[in-house]
Design a protein around this motif. Structure first.
Motif, PDB file in Angstrom:
ATOM      1  N   GLY A 199       9.157   5.740   2.169  1.00 50.28           N
ATOM      2  CA  GLY A 199       8.617   4.444   1.754  1.00 50.28           C
ATOM      3  C   GLY A 199       8.421   3.521   2.939  1.00 50.28           C
ATOM      4  N   ILE A 203       6.695   4.169   6.711  1.00 46.00           N
ATOM      5  CA  ILE A 203       5.308   3.774   6.934  1.00 46.00           C
ATOM      6  C   ILE A 203       5.235   2.764   8.067  1.00 46.00           C
ATOM      7  N   TRP A 250      -5.288   0.798   6.925  1.00 45.44           N
ATOM      8  CA  TRP A 250      -5.160   0.268   5.565  1.00 45.44           C
ATOM      9  C   TRP A 250      -6.389  -0.432   5.029  1.00 45.44           C
ATOM     10  N   TYR A 289       3.577   8.155  -6.326  1.00 46.19           N
ATOM     11  CA  TYR A 289       3.099   7.173  -5.341  1.00 46.19           C
ATOM     12  C   TYR A 289       3.230   7.758  -3.939  1.00 46.19           C
ATOM     13  N   ASP A 290       2.166   7.723  -3.188  1.00 46.78           N
ATOM     14  CA  ASP A 290       2.222   8.127  -1.776  1.00 46.78           C
ATOM     15  C   ASP A 290       1.221   7.283  -0.991  1.00 46.78           C
ATOM     16  N   GLY A 319       8.703  -6.366   3.308  1.00 47.97           N
ATOM     17  CA  GLY A 319       7.623  -5.973   2.399  1.00 47.97           C
ATOM     18  C   GLY A 319       6.371  -5.854   3.243  1.00 47.97           C
ATOM     19  N   THR A 320       5.619  -4.796   3.050  1.00 42.75           N
ATOM     20  CA  THR A 320       4.376  -4.672   3.814  1.00 42.75           C
ATOM     21  C   THR A 320       3.184  -4.404   2.912  1.00 42.75           C
TER      22      THR A 320
END
Ligand SMILES: *Cc1c(COP(=O)(O)O)cnc(C)c1O
Length: 705
Positions: free
Chosen positions: A117, A121, A408, A567-568, A594-595
């Protein structure tokens, strides 16, 4: 096995360097080479080149339009690898040193499941950005032959974990060669003999070395040590951390790297500071106190969690079992040794050997990952920092996390930014001024781009559901749960993150009737997409997930809520690009940073969040929404207050703005919020800004004389 024609043989190099993850033109080459193979391998070019029919490759090698793209990309690839013209080399032309980064997980791409997670990342984004900025950087970590689990959720909603073996031959991970043909192995005394295999992969200009223990020379118990990310009990954990900490240092020195900075990402890697200590004492003949001083000069330590239970700690007994030989060989006492990690939380169970305190004690610079998390961490560790040994040392600092923008940001938004910010926008991504040009984007174009990203998300979700049904999952309730009835035009809220209880995934259901009224409104409906895994040992998290899943399959919500399993990074990308609103409602102040909300913002997705983690630094009043604000000591009162605030903002601000359209069906006021969000968040919460801060404040590269 297919063979690459000479004319396009460098596709192999390109496939084996993960730089294609963030170079759209490289991805396009693989995609046009063989779209079905690109798709069926889950965007894995190494695997894909092995299965493409020879005729396809031969045809590509004589196709002028393919070759034009190929030549241009290969040229670009070489110039990236060879250039001396990087930010780092311009800022620090004299620097000849090296920065090593140690992490238990790296999230680089969904085809390499060696991350769980946020922490992983972040490591992946850190490494990618180190390549973009040209840092003399090297990463070290584990490769877990079974990786992190794949999540399956049956009708009852209780998450199942499935493990698959990673096939290294179909990955960019390559054995590091020793003399002759064999793979490099390294022996550790931990305290009895154990062997590591050494692997490497290239992430642009940055190498990462990975290790595992699954080789014949090892005892069965040791072979399984690196099998899974976060598997096993306390003893397994200490063994993994010993192998990672000591192994990383051995690998680096064996390969001739002599870093002058070691950046330890979280306490899991702190044992490496003990190997440095050993080298100073035995190699350089320093005393225990002198050696500690010298180790500190080289180590930078990052802490990521304000949750006490999130900090690894081990009983003195367990530590003694593994480290008695170590302290005896250094000629130090048990007490001296244990003093390096000893910490008492004051919960009445006495001191433990704490991996965070070990990292803090043996580093020159320590940081948390947001401003608020810095304050919370200072409070949390204040007994440690007020002790005499810290008298002359700096307080714990913070470097707020950031995200690797080219990884992203969606294709449609990349094109939009190129059009309105100029073709160098990525190179100038952390310059606030260029983002002012966001205001020049006509709302109709901004909105069309949002619609395009949303369309891509819905088609991704639909194809995932279809694949499920083809594979035999014919339960129509599960098809409903996977989002079959989602409306591509409705206001879509995304909630995707790890299912830890403090993240309060179920908060939006605090008042069932009230949320239902929002979801089922015939004119201005809301829909919610959930995704996320609970840690395989976190039953409380699995219960939260189950309760939500039961609502999703119940059919009572008219298909306006969905839970997408497994989720990935790939799903993460589609969700942060395609939703309208990104919801985050943790118990304050449990969210270190949190990102995912940063990823959302750079894609024009609006944050709707508790003022926790990174959000207090970003929120300006006009670039998103804040939930709650008042703090209660009673858990239920807090939930009630926060949920009421959530409903109120949703009903009186978000829904009206999103659905108020002009004659061309464009939500003009909503577009303003989107623009404010993009231009305030992107430059500030980019991995570029983050890495420059690490270089300046933490790595502080000195010119070598
Ligand atoms: C970004 C990301 C995370 C971390 O998100 P948070 O907001 O920090 O919880 C976790 N998992 C995946 C797949 C991600 O892409």
């Amino acid at each position: 096995m297919s063979r690459l024609p000479d004319r396009i043989k460098e596709l192999q190099d390109l496939a084996e360097n993960l730089i294609w993850v963030w170079k759209p033109k490289a991805r396009e080459i693989f995609k046009i080479l063989d779209h079905p193979a690109w798709h069926s391998t889950g965007h894995n070019p190494v695997h894909m080149l092995q299965i493409i029919p020879q005729e396809r490759l031969d045809a590509a090698a004589t196709d002028p339009s393919f070759l034009k793209k190929y030549d241009s990309m290969i040229h670009n690839y070489h110039s990236i690898l060879e250039t001396q013209d990087t930010w780092f080399s311009k800022e620090f032309p004299e620097y000849k040193g090296k920065i090593a980064y140690l992490s238990t997980e790296y999230g680089l791409h969904q085809s390499l499941p060696i991350y769980s997670g946020g922490l992983g990342i972040l490591s992946g984004d850190h490494v990618k950005e180190s390549s973009d900025l040209g840092l003399p950087f090297v990463g070290v970590g584990f490769v877990y032959p079974q990786g992190y689990f794949k999540q399956r959720i049956p009708r009852n909603g209780w998450q199942q974990a499935e493990y698959e073996n990673i096939d290294f031959s179909k990955s960019p991970i390559k054995p590091v060669q020793a003399n002759g043909d064999s793979q490099l192995t390294i022996e550790l005394q931990y305290p009895t003999s154990l062997f590591l295999r050494v692997w490497s992969m290239n992430v642009g200009r940055t190498p990462i070395y990975l290790m595992d223990t699954d080789i014949e020379q090892n005892q069965p118990w040791d072979r399984g040590l690196s099998a899974r990310l976060y598997g096993g009990d306390r003893e397994m954990r200490i063994r993994q951390e010993i192998v990672l900490g000591f192994g990383a240092l051995k690998i680096l020195s064996h390969l001739g790297h002599n870093p002058d900075v070691y950046h330890l990402n979280e306490g899991h890697t702190s044992f490496s500071a003990l190997e440095l200590l050993r080298q100073e004492m035995l190699g350089n003949g320093l005393s225990f106190d002198e050696a500690k001083e010298d180790v500190r000069k080289k180590v930078v330590f990052t802490t990521h969690t304000p949750v006490a239970a999130g900090h690894d700690q081990f009983s003195f007994e367990l530590v003694s079992k593994y480290f008695q030989n170590f302290w005896e060989s250094l000629g130090i006492s048990r007490e001296d040794f244990l003093s390096l990690g000893a910490f008492d939380w004051g919960y009445g169970d006495g001191p433990r050997f704490n991996m965070t305190t070990l990292g803090i004690r043996l580093s020159r610079y320590q940081n948390a990952v947001s401003k608020l998390n810095g304050e919370v961490s200072q409070e949390m560790w204040k007994d440690l920092y007020s002790s005499p040994e810290f008298r002359d040392r700096s307080p714990l600092a913070y470097v707020t996390n950031g995200v690797h923008v080219p990884t992203w940001v969606s294709g449609p938004f990349q094109n939009l930014y190129t059009k309105y910010l100029g073709k160098n926008w990525l190179r100038q991504q952390d310059d606030h001024d260029i983002w002012e040009k966001i205001d020049n984007i006509p709302n109709v174009e901004l909105w069309n781009t949002r619609q395009e990203a949303r369309k891509r998300m819905f088609s991704f979700l639909r194809e995932k559901t279809r694949a499920h049904r083809i594979q035999g999952d014919r339960d129509s309730r599960l098809t409903l749960a996977a989002g079959a009835l989602l409306d591509p035009e409705a206001l879509t809220i995304g909630f995707a993150r790890r299912f830890a209880t403090y993240k309060r995934a179920g908060l939006i259901f605090q008042n069932i009737e009230r949320i239902k009224a929002n979801l089922l409104d015939p004119y201005t409906p809301v829909q919610i997409i959930f995704a996320g895994k609970a840690h395989p040992q976190d039953d409380a998290g699995k219960h939260v997930l189950q309760k939500i899943f039961q609502k999703v399959v119940s059919g009572e919500y008219g298909g306006r809520i969905a839970f997408i399993e497994d989720y990935d990074m790939q799903m993460g990308r589609y969700l942060v690009q395609g939703c309208d609103v990104w919801l985050n409602n943790p118990e304050k102040p449990m969210e270190a940073s949190g990102t995912s909300g940063m990823k959302a913002a750079i894609n024009g997705v609006v944050n709707f969040s508790i003022l926790d983690g990174w959000w207090p630094e970003a929120y300006t009043g006009g670039n998103g929404y804040v939930i709650g604000g008042q703090e209660f000591s009673n858990y239920d009162e807090q939930n009630q207050y926060d949920a009421d605030s959530l409903y109120k903002i949703l009903e009186t601000e978000i829904r009206p703005l999103f659905y108020r359209r002009n004659r061309e069906n464009i939500p003009l006021e909503w577009c303003e919020v989107i623009k404010n969000s993009i231009k305030t968040v992107t430059p500030q919460f980019s991995a570029r800004r983050m890495l420059k801060e690490y270089v300046q404040n933490a790595y502080s590269p000195k010119k070598k004389d």
